[in-house]
Design a protein around this motif. Structure first.
Motif, short mmCIF file in Angstrom:
data_model
loop_
_atom_site.label_atom_id
_atom_site.label_comp_id
_atom_site.label_asym_id
_atom_site.label_seq_id
_atom_site.Cartn_x
_atom_site.Cartn_y
_atom_site.Cartn_z
N ARG A 138 0.84 -1.20 0.00
CA ARG A 138 0.00 0.00 0.00
C ARG A 138 0.87 1.25 0.00
N LYS B 206 2.44 1.67 -3.44
CA LYS B 206 1.44 2.14 -4.40
C LYS B 206 1.16 3.63 -4.21
N GLU B 207 1.03 4.07 -2.96
CA GLU B 207 0.77 5.49 -2.69
C GLU B 207 1.94 6.36 -3.14
N GLY C 221 2.44 5.05 -7.47
CA GLY C 221 1.32 4.94 -8.41
C GLY C 221 1.56 3.85 -9.43
N SER C 222 1.42 4.19 -10.71
CA SER C 222 1.59 3.21 -11.78
C SER C 222 3.03 2.70 -11.88
N LYS D 32 7.63 5.67 2.23
CA LYS D 32 6.98 6.47 1.18
C LYS D 32 7.83 7.67 0.78
N LYS E 149 9.33 8.38 -3.02
CA LYS E 149 8.87 9.54 -3.78
C LYS E 149 10.01 10.27 -4.48
N GLU F 14 7.15 5.70 -13.91
CA GLU F 14 5.83 5.66 -14.54
C GLU F 14 5.66 4.33 -15.26
#
Length: 568
Positions: free
Chosen positions: A306, A309-310, A313-314, A416, A420, A425
Motif C-alpha cells: 500500500r 502504491k501510494e 502509483g503506476s 513512502k 517519492k 511511470e
C-alpha cells in the motif's frame, strides 16, 4: 525392490520374494546359519527367514589390507547359488568396496547386509560414504543393518531399508534394554521387538506423509545422530538433494540441522541459476519475511504494498521486490507461492543463518543492472544481511528509517518519502508484462530460466480467473493456480525444444506408465515428483510425474519411473 516414494535417499519400497511380498522400511529376518561367523540364534526351519545370507568372512572395521585381500581371494571361490543376500563388511579401507561390489553385481543379490553397523555409526564419514556408495550403485538392492530402534529414522533417511533384529533379543531383560547406549528402557509389554515394530511403523508413516526429515530431527538421542546428519548435510548434500522430492507441503525448521536441509540447498541453487529479474525493473525493494505465507497475504506486506502504491502509483509495475528470510535467504516476489516453510522466530540469527543469506542476496543483486537503485526497508538482523551483501557486491543500498518495527506509522512514512524521490511511470504494457512474469517465473523455478517464456511468450495469452489456462500459438501449454502448475504435452515440447530439460527418452510406443527398465536416458536434473516429458524421436509423447530421480531411472531395473498423466 521397487521404489514407490522417496524422501532423501530414504524410500518406501515393495520387495517381492518367492511367494510373498512386503513393504519397506521393515524388519527383516536374516538366516546366518550358513555363514561361518554365525554365533547366537538358529532358525527352527529355513522358512523362518526372509533372506539367506551367503557365506562370508567377518572382517572388522580396522582389518589390515593384507587380511582383506586374503579374504577377497577366498570369497571369489564361493558358490553363491541359492543365496539372496550378501554380507558386506564395513571397512575403513573403502578402496576395497569395488571388489565386493563386483560380487554383488555378478550374482544379482536381492539384499546387502551391512556388517559392523553398530561400530560404523560411530565413524560418521564412513557410515554415510558406504551407504551412498551402495545406494547409488544398486538402486534396487535392499540394504539391511542391525541397529537399535532409535537409529531407525536416521538410518532410513540415509538409505537403509530394513533392520535385522537378532541383537534385540539379546538386549531384552525384564523391560530393560542393555545396549551400547544403556540404559534404554521400555515396559515389559511391549518388549524390545514390539518397540522396533512400533518405530518402523512410525518411520513408514513419516515417509508416506513426506515428514521423515522432520522425524529424524526429533530423534536426536545421541551424539552419533547429530554427527552423522551433520556430515550428510555438509559433505553429501548433493546425495540428499537428488533424492528429495520437490516441495509441495510446508517444511518445518525446528533445529540447527534444519537450515542445512536439502530443500534449502535446492532453493539457494535455483535462485542463483534460475531466477532472472524482470526486464523492466527500475527499482529493487528489499523487505523482511512474514510469519504468514504467502507473504502478500500477511498484514505487514499488505502495508508495504500500500505504501509503495501510494508513493509510486503506476510506477509500481517497474519495481521488483525481494524478501529476505531464514533459511531460504532470498525469495523473489514471484516465488512466494513456492516458499512453504515455518521456522521458530526469536529475533536472534546465528552466523550460520546470516552469512549464507547475505551471500545469496549479493549474488541475486548482481543480476540487476548497476544503475538500478536498491532500497531496503528492514530491521533487526535483516539490516546486517543487507549491509554484508552491499559490501560483497560494492552496490549501494539505501536504507529507510525504521522505528518501532517496519510496519509502524513512522517507518511506513519513511518508506513512502524515500520512494517519492524516484519518478517511475508504468504503462499498460508494463502491467501486462508483470502479470505474465508472475506466471513465467514459477515455470522457470521448476524447469529452468526460459521455461516461462516457452509456455507463455509475449504473444501468448491467459484465460480464467483462479485457475489460469495458458496458451501459445492458440494451443494450451499449461495451467497455473497459486504457484501450482501443470503442463500439456504441447507445452512440454516447447520447454524441451528451448531447454532440453526434464525429459526421459524411450524407444517404444507409449501406452501407460514408463518403467525404469524401458528408459534409455534421462535428464540428471530430474527429482522425484518433478513434471517430466516422455520423449521419443525428439517428440514429447507424454507428460508425467517422476517417481525416481533422473540418475536413478537409468540405473534402476525395476518399478515405475514416470507415472504418465497425459499422452500427446
Amino acid at each position: 525392490m521397487e521404489i514407490i516414494r522417496h524422501e532423501g535417499p530414504g524410500r518406501l519400497g515393495l520387495v517381492r520374494l518367492e511367494g510373498y511380498s512386503f513393504r519397506t522400511p521393515a524388519l527383516a529376518g536374516v538366516d546366518f546359519t550358513l555363514s561361518p561367523f554365525n554365533s547366537f540364534f538358529h532358525p527352527e526351519k529355513p522358512g523362518d527367514y526372509d533372506f539367506n545370507l551367503a557365506p562370508s568372512i567377518p572382517l572388522g572395521f580396522y582389518t589390515p589390507a593384507e587380511v582383506v585381500e586374503k579374504a577377497l581371494e577366498r570369497l571369489r571361490s564361493v558358490d553363491y547359488g541359492g543365496f539372496n543376500a550378501f554380507y558386506l563388511p564395513a571397512l575403513r579401507r573403502t578402496e576395497y568396496l569395488g571388489e565386493f561390489f563386483k560380487i554383488i553385481e555378478r550374482y544379482n543379490f536381492e539384499a546387502v547386509y551391512l556388517g559392523n553397523s553398530k561400530i560404523l555409526v560411530k565413524e560418521y564419514r564412513y557410515f554415510v560414504k558406504i551407504l551412498r556408495e551402495i545406494r547409488e550403485r544398486f538402486p534396487n538392492v535392499m540394504i539391511i543393518a542391525d541397529l537399535e530402534p532409535f537409529f531407525y529414522p536416521l538410518a532410513v533417511y540415509l538409505g537403509i531399508d530394513a533392520f535385522e533384529t537378532r541383537s534385540l533379543k539379546l538386549y531384552d531383560f525384564e523391560g530393560k534394554g542393555f545396549t551400547q547406549y544403556s540404559p534404554f528402557l521400555w515396559s515389559k509389554e511391549p518388549n524390545s521387538l514390539d518397540f522396533a515394530r512400533e518405530t518402523i511403523l512410525l518411520v513408514r508413516k513419516a515417509l508416506e506423509e513426506g515428514k521423515l526429515r522432520y522425524l529424524v530431527e526429533n530423534f536426536f538421542y545421541t551424539q552419533y545422530h547429530a554427527g552423522i546428519l551433520r556430515i550428510a548435510d555438509i559433505e553429501h548434500s548433493d546425495y540428499l538433494e537428488k533424492y528429495t522430492p520437490i516441495q509441495k507441503e510446508t517444511v518445518y525448521f525446528i533445529s540447527n540441522a534444519s537450515i542445512r536441509r536439502p530443500e534449502v540447498k535446492r532453493w539457494h541453487e535455483r535462485v542463483i541459476e534460475r531466477f532472472t529479474p524482470p526486464k523492466n525493473t527500475e527499482l529493487v525493494l528489499l523487505f523482511p519475511c512474514s510469519a504468514k505465507k504467502p507473504y502478500s497475504f500477511s498484514r505487514s506486506h499488505t502495508l508495504y504494498r500500500r505504501a509503495v502504491k501510494e508513493a509510486l502509483g503506476s510506477g509500481i509495475s517497474r519495481v521488483h521486490e525481494l524478501i529476505l528470510t531464514s533459511p531460504f535467504g532470498v525469495v523473489p516476489r514471484e516465488w512466494e507461492w513456492l516458499a512453504k516453510y515455518d521456522i521458530v522466530v526469536t529475533g536472534h540469527w546465528s552466523e550460520e543463518e546470516i552469512k549464507p543469506a547475505a551471500e545469496l542476496l549479493a549474488k541475486t543483486l548482481e543480476k540487476y543492472p548497476k544503475d538500478v537503485p536498491i532500497i531496503a526497508h528492514l530491521d533487526e538482523a535483516y539490516v546486517e544481511i543487507a549491509k554484508l551483501a552491499s559490501e560483497m557486491t560494492g552496490r549501494e543500498i539505501i536504507f529507510t528509517r525504521v522505528e518501532k518495527g517496519t510496519t509502524s506509522r513512522e517507518s511506513l512514512e519513511s518508506l513512502k518519502e524515500t520512494l517519492k524521490e524516484f519518478q517511475l511511470e508504468g504503462t499498460k504494457e508494463d502491467r501486462i508484462y508483470r502479470y505474465f512474469e508472475n506466471i513465467r517465473k514459477v515455470f522457470d523455478f521448476y524447469f529452468g530460466a526460459g521455461a516461462g517464456e516457452a509456455v507463455l511468450p509475449d504473444n501468448g495469452h491467459v484465460k480464467g480467473s483462479k485457475m489460469l489456462r495458458i496458451f501459445a500459438e492458440n494451443q494450451q501449454t499449461g495451467t497455473f493456480r497459486e504457484g501450482v502448475i501443470s503442463v500439456t504435452p504441447f507445452g512440454m515440447q516447447r520447454i524441451y525444444d528451448t531447454l532440453k530439460a526434464y525429459w526421459v527418452r524411450i524407444d517404444f510406443d507409449l501406452r501407460g506408465d514408463v518403467f525404469a527398465v524401458g528408459i534409455n536416458e534421462a535428464d540428471e536434473k530430474i527429482r522425484p515428483d518433478d513434471i517430466v516429458g516422455v520423449v521419443r524421436d525428439e517428440k514429447v509423447v507424454g507428460v508425467g510425474k517422476a517417481v525416481l530421480s533422473g540418475e536413478e531411472m537409468v540405473r534402476s531395473k525395476k518399478g515405475v519411473a514416470v507415472k504418465v498423466r497425459k499422452r500427446a
